[in-house]
Each structure stands twice: as structure tokens, then as C-alpha cells.
Write a protein that holds these residues in place. Structure first.
Motif, PDB file in Angstrom:
ATOM      1  N   ASP A 102       0.858  -1.185   0.000  1.00  0.00           N
ATOM      2  CA  ASP A 102       0.000   0.000   0.000  1.00  0.00           C
ATOM      3  C   ASP A 102       0.892   1.232   0.000  1.00  0.00           C
ATOM      4  OD1 ASP A 102      -1.759   2.071   0.383  1.00  0.00           O
ATOM      5  OD2 ASP A 102      -2.832   1.129   2.036  1.00  0.00           O
ATOM      6  N   PHE A 103       1.209   1.688  -1.211  1.00  0.00           N
ATOM      7  CA  PHE A 103       2.124   2.815  -1.345  1.00  0.00           C
ATOM      8  C   PHE A 103       1.505   4.140  -0.966  1.00  0.00           C
ATOM      9  CE2 PHE A 103       4.849  -0.112  -3.587  1.00  0.00           C
ATOM     10  CZ  PHE A 103       6.078   0.281  -3.102  1.00  0.00           C
ATOM     11  N   SER A 104       0.207   4.188  -0.773  1.00  0.00           N
ATOM     12  CA  SER A 104      -0.379   5.447  -0.327  1.00  0.00           C
ATOM     13  C   SER A 104       0.203   5.812   1.037  1.00  0.00           C
ATOM     14  CB  SER A 104      -1.900   5.357  -0.282  1.00  0.00           C
ATOM     15  OG  SER A 104      -2.333   4.379   0.648  1.00  0.00           O
ATOM     16  N   GLN A 105       0.383   4.823   1.915  1.00  0.00           N
ATOM     17  CA  GLN A 105       0.979   5.075   3.229  1.00  0.00           C
ATOM     18  C   GLN A 105       2.444   5.463   3.106  1.00  0.00           C
ATOM     19  OE1 GLN A 105       0.649   1.589   5.634  1.00  0.00           O
ATOM     20  NE2 GLN A 105      -1.572   1.442   5.452  1.00  0.00           N
ATOM     21  N   ILE A 106       3.188   4.697   2.325  1.00  0.00           N
ATOM     22  CA  ILE A 106       4.628   4.910   2.196  1.00  0.00           C
ATOM     23  C   ILE A 106       4.919   6.253   1.547  1.00  0.00           C
ATOM     24  CG2 ILE A 106       6.708   4.078   1.033  1.00  0.00           C
ATOM     25  CD1 ILE A 106       5.647   1.240   1.500  1.00  0.00           C
ATOM     26  N   MET A 108       3.083   8.974   1.486  1.00  0.00           N
ATOM     27  CA  MET A 108       2.796  10.076   2.403  1.00  0.00           C
ATOM     28  C   MET A 108       3.878  10.192   3.478  1.00  0.00           C
ATOM     29  SD  MET A 108       0.340  11.434   0.923  1.00  0.00           S
ATOM     30  CE  MET A 108      -0.157  12.702   2.042  1.00  0.00           C
ATOM     31  N   SER A 109       4.343   9.057   3.994  1.00  0.00           N
ATOM     32  CA  SER A 109       5.409   9.066   4.995  1.00  0.00           C
ATOM     33  C   SER A 109       6.698   9.649   4.419  1.00  0.00           C
ATOM     34  CB  SER A 109       5.651   7.636   5.498  1.00  0.00           C
ATOM     35  OG  SER A 109       6.759   7.588   6.345  1.00  0.00           O
ATOM     36  N   ILE A 114      10.544  14.299   3.602  1.00  0.00           N
ATOM     37  CA  ILE A 114      11.194  15.237   2.686  1.00  0.00           C
ATOM     38  C   ILE A 114      10.832  16.673   3.049  1.00  0.00           C
ATOM     39  CG2 ILE A 114      11.182  16.071   0.295  1.00  0.00           C
ATOM     40  CD1 ILE A 114      11.205  13.130  -0.561  1.00  0.00           C
ATOM     41  N   VAL A 115       9.576  16.907   3.374  1.00  0.00           N
ATOM     42  CA  VAL A 115       9.159  18.254   3.776  1.00  0.00           C
ATOM     43  C   VAL A 115       9.910  18.666   5.039  1.00  0.00           C
ATOM     44  CG1 VAL A 115       7.227  19.620   4.659  1.00  0.00           C
ATOM     45  CG2 VAL A 115       6.921  18.208   2.616  1.00  0.00           C
ATOM     46  N   THR A 137      15.380   6.216  -0.347  1.00  0.00           N
ATOM     47  CA  THR A 137      15.765   5.694   0.970  1.00  0.00           C
ATOM     48  C   THR A 137      14.571   5.682   1.915  1.00  0.00           C
ATOM     49  OG1 THR A 137      18.028   6.473   0.678  1.00  0.00           O
ATOM     50  CG2 THR A 137      17.318   6.025   2.941  1.00  0.00           C
ATOM     51  N   SER A 138      13.815   6.768   1.942  1.00  0.00           N
ATOM     52  CA  SER A 138      12.644   6.848   2.819  1.00  0.00           C
ATOM     53  C   SER A 138      11.610   5.789   2.465  1.00  0.00           C
ATOM     54  CB  SER A 138      11.996   8.228   2.730  1.00  0.00           C
ATOM     55  OG  SER A 138      12.870   9.218   3.185  1.00  0.00           O
ATOM     56  N   MET A 139      11.374   5.622   1.169  1.00  0.00           N
ATOM     57  CA  MET A 139      10.388   4.634   0.743  1.00  0.00           C
ATOM     58  C   MET A 139      10.868   3.216   1.025  1.00  0.00           C
ATOM     59  SD  MET A 139       8.789   6.304  -2.725  1.00  0.00           S
ATOM     60  CE  MET A 139       7.528   5.045  -2.880  1.00  0.00           C
ATOM     61  N   GLN A 140      12.172   2.957   0.822  1.00  0.00           N
ATOM     62  CA  GLN A 140      12.713   1.617   1.105  1.00  0.00           C
ATOM     63  C   GLN A 140      12.615   1.312   2.594  1.00  0.00           C
ATOM     64  OE1 GLN A 140      14.070  -0.678  -1.387  1.00  0.00           O
ATOM     65  NE2 GLN A 140      13.453  -1.926   0.335  1.00  0.00           N
TER      66      GLN A 140
END
Length: 191
Positions: A102-106, A108-109, A114-115, A137-140
Motif C-alpha cells: 500500500d504505497f499510499s501510506q509509504i 505520504m510518509s 522530505i518536507v 531511501t525513505s520509501m525503502q
């Protein structure tokens, strides 16, 4: 950051250009071949399934390692089950259950990180390469954390006969299913 969103949108959109190749495949085989190419993030195999009028993956030849890492990350956990198929004349419908992280969660995280990094000065909008690396990196890390869910969607995939070949006709529902909700997330971010 806009480039990263565009890359994510392109990765999602890439799945919309799937098409069958060769006159030797049933609609189920063509669909499975297209989905397997996406699973492997294998551009050469994928291009065998791309319709002639597709331009969504046209710039992938210029993608750097970061874009390909992102593509592999997005589809590394993709699974599918073809449920049934029907053919009516030159149109076929293949029903499949498509499951992915569920990449919607990833997403957004990762965007929140990044922000935060941009606001703290760790990242600047001018440093696109560093932002891309940070995003990957964040997504992984989010994907590897074990805290993410999967999303399964049942989709009806339409194929049309083009000579001897079946061509997958895609829509936003298929794109969203393949991207684990990513299309919905990107659309929401762009609003």
C-alpha cells in the motif's frame, strides 16, 4: 520535489501502457506477461507489451539509477491472480486480483520526511538528485519496516485484438491497483 512526484506519476502511468505482443498468446497469457514484466521492472520485457502509440515510458531510456530503483521498489512485492477471462469478438476481459504494498501510506510518509528535511535545511528544492535519493531511501525504509499494509484490488482488464495480437487497454483503476494506491496518492498530492 516536483520531479519526484512526476517520476512517481510516470512509474504509475507506465503500467497503463501495457499491451500484448505476438499472435501466440491468449488474453490471459498476454495479461500475465505484462504483469510479470512490471513485477521484474524489466524494461526490455515490458516494451514487448507496449502499444505502438504509447509515449508514457518513452523517456525511460534517459532514466538514471534512482528512477529505476524507484520502479523496482514500487513493484518488488506485486502479485496477481488471474481469475477468469472472456472473449467477445475482438474484445477480451481478464479479471485479476492485483496485490501490492500500500504505497499510499509509504508515499505520504516519505513526503512528510522530505518536507521536514527541506524545512530544516537538510534538503533544498534545487538538489533534485539528493531529493530523489532521500525519497528512495525513505520509501525503502518504510517498505522494509514491516508496518505497511498491502492493497488488493480486483480489476477487469480489457484487451483488444490488433491483427493477431491482444493489446491490454488500461485505465486508472488498473494503474492504481498496480501501484498499490499510488495513483490516488499522487493525484491527492497534486491537488
Amino acid at each position: 520535489m516536483k520531479k519526484i512526484v512526476k517520476i512517481l506519476a510516470a512509474a504509475c502511468a507506465a503500467v497503463l501502457v501495457l499491451a500484448g505482443c505476438g499472435g501466440n498468446g491468449t488474453p490471459e497469457e498476454v495479461t500475465a506477461g505484462a504483469l510479470q514484466a512490471i513485477q521484474a521492472a524489466d524494461a526490455d520485457a515490458f516494451y514487448r507489451y507496449v502499444s505502438e502509440d504509447s509515449t508514457l515510458f518513452a523517456d525511460s531510456e534517459t532514466w538514471g539509477e534512482g528512477e529505476w530503483q524507484l520502479m523496482k521498489l514500487m513493484y518488488q512485492n506485486l502479485t496477481y491472480e488471474i481469475k477468469n477471462a472472456s472473449i467477445e469478438g475482438d474484445t477480451a476481459t481478464v479479471t485479476a486480483d492485483i496485490t501490492n504494498t500500500d504505497f499510499s501510506q509509504i508515499l505520504m510518509s516519505a513526503m512528510n520526511e522530505i518536507v521536514s528535511a527541506t524545512m530544516s535545511g537538510e534538503l533544498t528544492e534545487a538538489d533534485e538528485a539528493k531529493i530523489a535519493d532521500f525519497m528512495i531511501t525513505s520509501m525503502q525504509e518504510a517498505a522494509d519496516s514491516g508496518d505497511v499494509q498491502t492493497a488488493t484490488e480486483t480489476v477487469d482488464i480489457t484487451l483488444e485484438k490488433d491483427g493477431d495480437d491482444w493489446k491490454v487497454q488500461t485505465d486508472d483503476t488498473l494503474l492504481n491497483a498496480l501501484g498499490g494506491g499510488n495513483l490516488d496518492s499522487v493525484t491527492e498530492m497534486l491537488q
